[in-house]
Design a protein around this motif. Structure first.
Motif, PDB file in Angstrom:
ATOM      1  N   ASP A 424       0.870  -0.964   0.155  1.00 30.90           N
ATOM      2  CA  ASP A 424       0.080  -0.055   0.063  1.00 30.90           C
ATOM      3  C   ASP A 424       0.605   1.543   0.307  1.00 30.90           C
ATOM      4  OD1 ASP A 424      -2.362  -1.429   0.154  1.00 30.90           O
ATOM      5  OD2 ASP A 424      -2.103  -1.938   2.347  1.00 30.90           O
ATOM      6  N   GLU A 427      -1.144   5.007   4.793  1.00 26.48           N
ATOM      7  CA  GLU A 427      -2.564   4.716   5.674  1.00 26.48           C
ATOM      8  C   GLU A 427      -1.976   5.419   6.480  1.00 26.48           C
ATOM      9  OE1 GLU A 427      -3.654   0.714   8.137  1.00 26.48           O
ATOM     10  OE2 GLU A 427      -1.200   0.892   7.308  1.00 26.48           O
ATOM     11  N   ASP A 446      -3.215  -0.365  -2.111  1.00 26.05           N
ATOM     12  CA  ASP A 446      -4.278   0.419  -2.048  1.00 26.05           C
ATOM     13  C   ASP A 446      -3.281   1.622  -2.388  1.00 26.05           C
ATOM     14  OD1 ASP A 446      -6.613  -0.297  -1.743  1.00 26.05           O
ATOM     15  OD2 ASP A 446      -6.145  -1.046   0.122  1.00 26.05           O
ATOM     16  N   LEU A 449      -5.572   4.772   2.463  1.00 23.19           N
ATOM     17  CA  LEU A 449      -5.928   3.984   3.095  1.00 23.19           C
ATOM     18  C   LEU A 449      -6.327   5.341   3.634  1.00 23.19           C
ATOM     19  CD1 LEU A 449      -4.694  -0.042   3.427  1.00 23.19           C
ATOM     20  CD2 LEU A 449      -5.871   0.720   1.616  1.00 23.19           C
ATOM     21  N   SER A 859     -10.397   3.805   1.586  1.00 23.93           N
ATOM     22  CA  SER A 859      -9.636   3.902   0.414  1.00 23.93           C
ATOM     23  C   SER A 859      -9.947   4.638  -0.399  1.00 23.93           C
ATOM     24  CB  SER A 859      -9.230   2.090   0.259  1.00 23.93           C
ATOM     25  OG  SER A 859      -9.703   1.832  -0.275  1.00 23.93           O
TER      26      SER A 859
END
Length: 869
Positions: A424, A427, A446, A449, A859
């Motif tokens: 990812d 985050e 992602d 997030l 997300s």
């Protein structure tokens, strides 16, 4: 290593290169080659107080050539008696080329003194059992320069430098051999707001036991209890200029306890335990530094190889650094912003992570007051500011950038390009007034997030290349012969800056084990009855006396006599809550959603774990060295010695922690290197199969593009059937059916009270057979419109509602390619707004995103050129 230092204000000024449109990091924004550091010194920009004059005979009343005074230049006999005759104020002692045998030397209160080898000289220590070679206490302008230190045998040649006034320097000092005693390379202290202590071209690259450099705090009186704010004497400025510290078993540069200004300019810090550079205090600058973690075998302890760690303090500025994390035993971050730290600024820096390490990790701040040895007041800001930073590499899983509860933080011109699977980008959790602008985030997972956020984003792209670290090994250039600073070391630090504090009082024996390092706690002397061995300590207290320790991680095991009391961070602990010292390791299985059944085997002893880590219930059993059990939202814990040789889930999945660190169960392998996740052989092409589970109450049917077989984790009864690439059946009373299948899930239908997961991830029947907003949609049923080439997908939280507003430079329209079209979602010109709650909203657009505001948790995935074939 460090290029010429960029000229930047040490606080807020950005150095974005205008030629790259604010999206990618330009090389020129990192480097200002000609005369930059000279300007920094002249203007006071960047690091402060980093220049001093070279040694000049005109600055001393007496100048002595030690060879002319009769010193042996061949190393045959010690020179102490001759040198000690000239250890006087206002004296320069010059050493011609040669080898000088020197016994441990200790002197107090020298003022304006220098011992210098203009053309280089070698010191051959004659320790006679001591581990400190030079000890300057209450130094007031002491300068030592130009020596190699050769050493044979298991001992140490550390320097202790406690400065109280003036400008003090250790320059061109090199240890030629690894230090085999746990004494470290140097201990330092710098008292007095105008005092300077500088280490320049100090070479501790051979490594050793202990810490390369430890800086003693300027605490008044006794070390405070946990939670108490220390009283501090004024502290000066400490500088490290083009130093090298590699392969130290306990830590590299441990500077977080220094309350004054700290400058780390240039140099290389590599493969040290716990941290390469650790900062705190009033104002720390780490500039033009190389950080390398690529060889966990360089230090046998292999605990936590952090890169740059802002452990505490008011402000740390990290600038123009190159950080490589390619192979580590474990690491909590290439750049870590810890709970006791105030504001951290990271700019013009390149980070590469090729293993499961976060590039930047910013933890939630601790509430003031708390005990931090470099702080006697609350930090004014707890923000994280990131400007012109790249995070590259092939790290799998986890996330490149992680931040929690750092209100007011901002990120601009961040470039993330990580190619490992399921990686990812950003985050962020519970950050108010968070801004993300002009950045590229190119990852396999992602893009962002966001959880419980108040965030604003603009000009974010999802593809592009980013500059990687350049480890050129060149020293930083700067104006001035040596940097001003202060360094302090003490012969017995007797104080631990590790995260936790344990105290033993009473009358009797004790022993304990932890998941991390243990060190002398400093509140009580450890006598000959007490020992520390890696992650285990034992000893004896008598007559109401006390011993104390600092430690990292968790307390795993504890045993003590009846008349002994043990406290951890000020709280009394009960030994019945902990494992026996013969089983110092703890494995926890924490239930997530639904039931998870497990079994594992160890190659040592196995028993129940500490009650503080979890419970063992009637469905959990221990059979010799094997345990089997189940969790459903709670936590099971076991204590063991040795290693886990096999671990598998026989139903569902859960989080597994070993000694407080989350681990991948598939990596808890047998001795032959194989691993078993409870689903059979996964070698070779078998990795392509997927595992589907059906739980709840009702009927179901699904089809796959490949073969479907019995999943093996639940029995298929007479109501269930498999017909080639189709399966159907029924579950009742919360029961479970399971299947393995090849290829992709093509159709799925089931009753309302059923949940279906594939490889542990819940599947929505409405999304089966359609694209999730991340890959090529292909086929004739996909909307293709060259006027709307880009796709934006907003994935809402399972609980709660997230509102959003997005604006673009071109046109935007709603699409059902990867989301739903609801009446509350509106498009007005080049702006779209709406809300998501458990589903997805998707938009096609042209141009660039100029604004993206998010309130809540979601997300966000951006696919540039999504519609182009």
């Amino acid at each position: 290593m460090a290029r010429e230092l960029a000229v930047n204000k040490a606080e807020e000024k950005s150095t974005t290169d205008g030629d790259n449109d604010g999206l990618l990091l330009g090389r020129r924004s990192y480097l200002q080659m000609a005369g930059a550091a000279a300007a920094a010194v002249a203007t006071g920009a960047g690091a402060s107080g980093v220049a001093t004059a070279a040694v000049s005979e005109n600055n001393y009343d007496t100048v002595v050539n030690i060879a002319d005074e009769g010193a042996d230049t061949s190393g045959g006999s010690a020179i102490n008696s001759i040198l000690e005759e000239h250890l006087n104020d206002n004296t320069l002692v010059k050493f011609p080329e040669g080898t000088y045998r020197l016994s441990p030397l200790s002197v107090d209160g020298l003022e304006n003194f220098a011992m210098v080898a203009p053309n280089g000289a070698t010191i051959a220590p004659d320790h006679s059992g001591a581990d400190t070679l030079l000890y300057f206490d209450e130094a007031r302008g002491v300068h030592v320069e130009g020596f190699d230190v050769e050493q044979s045998g298991s001992t140490s040649s550390r320097v202790i430098f406690r400065a109280e006034a003036g400008t003090n320097v250790l320059k061109n000092w090199r240890l030629l051999d690894r230090q085999d005693e746990d004494a470290g390379g140097a201990y330092m202290q710098c008292k007095g707001s105008d005092t300077k202590l500088t280490f320049e071209n100090v070479d501790f690259s051979k490594g050793g036991e202990g810490m390369a450099v430890w800086i003693r705090p300027t605490i008044v009186g006794d070390y405070p209890d946990s939670g108490e704010v220390p009283e501090l004497d004024p502290a000066g400025t400490i500088n490290f200029i083009n130093c090298e510290m590699n392969a130290w078993d306990r830590e590299g540069l441990y500077a977080s306890a220094h309350a004054g200004k700290l400058n780390v300019i240039g140099g290389r810090y590599a493969n040290n335990n716990l941290a390469q550079v650790r900062t705190g205090g009033e104002h720390a600058v780490v500039k033009g530094v190389e950080i390398v973690c690529d060889d966990p075998s360089a230090t046998p302890r292999e605990l936590n190889m952090r890169g740059i760690w802002m452990k505490e303090g008011h402000l740390t500025v990290i600038e123009d650094c190159d950080i490589l994390m390619s192979d580590v035993s474990s690491s909590s971050g290439a750049v870590k912003h810890d709970t006791e730290a105030g504001k951290m600024i990271v700019r013009n820096t390149r980070i590469q992570t090729d293993t499961d390490v976060k590039g930047i990790k910013s933890k939630p701040p601790k509430d003031w007051p708390y005990r931090a040895p470099s702080m006697d007041s609350e930090p004014e800001s707890r923000e994280l500011v990131v400007e012109n930073v790249s995070i590259t590499g092939s790290a799998d899983g986890d996330t490149a950038f992680y931040i929690v509860s750092r209100d007011g933080s901002s990120v601009s011109n961040l470039c993330i390009h990580q190619t490992g699977s399921d990686r990812d980008g950003i985050e962020a959790k519970r950050v108010n007034n968070f801004t993300l602008r002009d950045s590229t985030i190119d990852v396999t997972g992602d893009t962002t997030l966001f959880d419980s956020m108040d965030a604003a984003t603009a000009n974010i792209t999802r593809s592009g290349s980013c500059p990687a670290p350049e480890l050129d090994g060149k020293p930083a250039e700067y104006d001035g012969d040596s940097g001003r600073g202060d360094n302090d070391t003490d012969s017995d630090p007797n104080e631990s800056e590790l995260s936790n504090y344990l105290e033993v009082t009473g009358d009797g024996e004790y022993s304990f084990a932890t998941s991390g390092e243990i060190a002398n706690g400093g509140k009580a002397n450890l006598d000959k009855e007490d020992t520390i061995d890696a992650q285990t300590a034992s000893g004896e207290v008598a007559g109401g006396g006390a011993d104390s320790y600092g430690f990292e991680g968790e307390l795993n095991a504890l045993e003590h006599a009846d008349d002994v009391t043990v406290t951890v961070n000020g709280e009394t602990v009960d030994q019945s809550d902990y494992s026996s010292i013969s089983r110092p390791n703890v494995v926890q299985i924490r239930g997530d959603d639904g039931l998870a059944s497990y079994e594992f085997t160890v190659d040592g002893e196995l028993d129940v774990g500490p009650t503080s880590a979890g419970s063992i219930n009637e469905e959990d059993n221990i059979l010799g060295a094997t345990a089997e059990g189940a969790v459903a939202g709670g936590s099971d814990a076991y204590s063991f010695s040795g290693s886990i040789t096999q671990f598998r889930f026989t139903e569902g999945s859960a989080t597994v922690l070993v000694n407080g660190e989350e681990v991948d169960p598939s990596e808890l392998s047998s001795d032959d290197g194989s691993s078993d996740d409870g689903r059979g052989d996964t070698d070779g092409d078998a990795d392509s199969s997927k595992h589907l589970e059906v739980t709840g109450d009702g009927e179901y049917t699904f089809t796959a593009s490949g073969e479907i077989t019995d999943g093996g984790e639940a029995n298929l009864d007479k109501e269930d059937a498999i017909d080639a690439q189709t399966a159907s059946g029924a579950v009742a009373g919360g029961g479970t059916d399971s299947y393995d299948f090849e290829g992709e899930l093509e159709t799925l239908e089931h009753g309302e009270d059923i949940v279906v997961t594939v490889d542990g991830e819940e599947v929505d029947p409405a999304e089966v057979g359609s694209d999730d907003g991340r890959g090529d949609t292909g086929g004739d049923d996909v909307e293709r419109d060259s006027d709307y080439p880009h796709l934006l997908v907003i994935n809402g939280p399972e609980d709660g509602v997230t509102n959003y507003v997005v604006s673009v430079t071109g046109d935007i329209k709603k699409t059902d390619i990867a989301g739903s079209i609801n009446p509350e979602d509106e498009v007005d010109g080049n702006k779209a707004s709406g809300a998501v709650a458990g589903g997805k909203d998707a938009y096609l657009f042209s141009g660039d995103i100029t604004q993206f505001n998010l309130s809540g948790s979601a997300s966000v995935d951006l696919q540039k050129e999504y519609q182009q074939e």
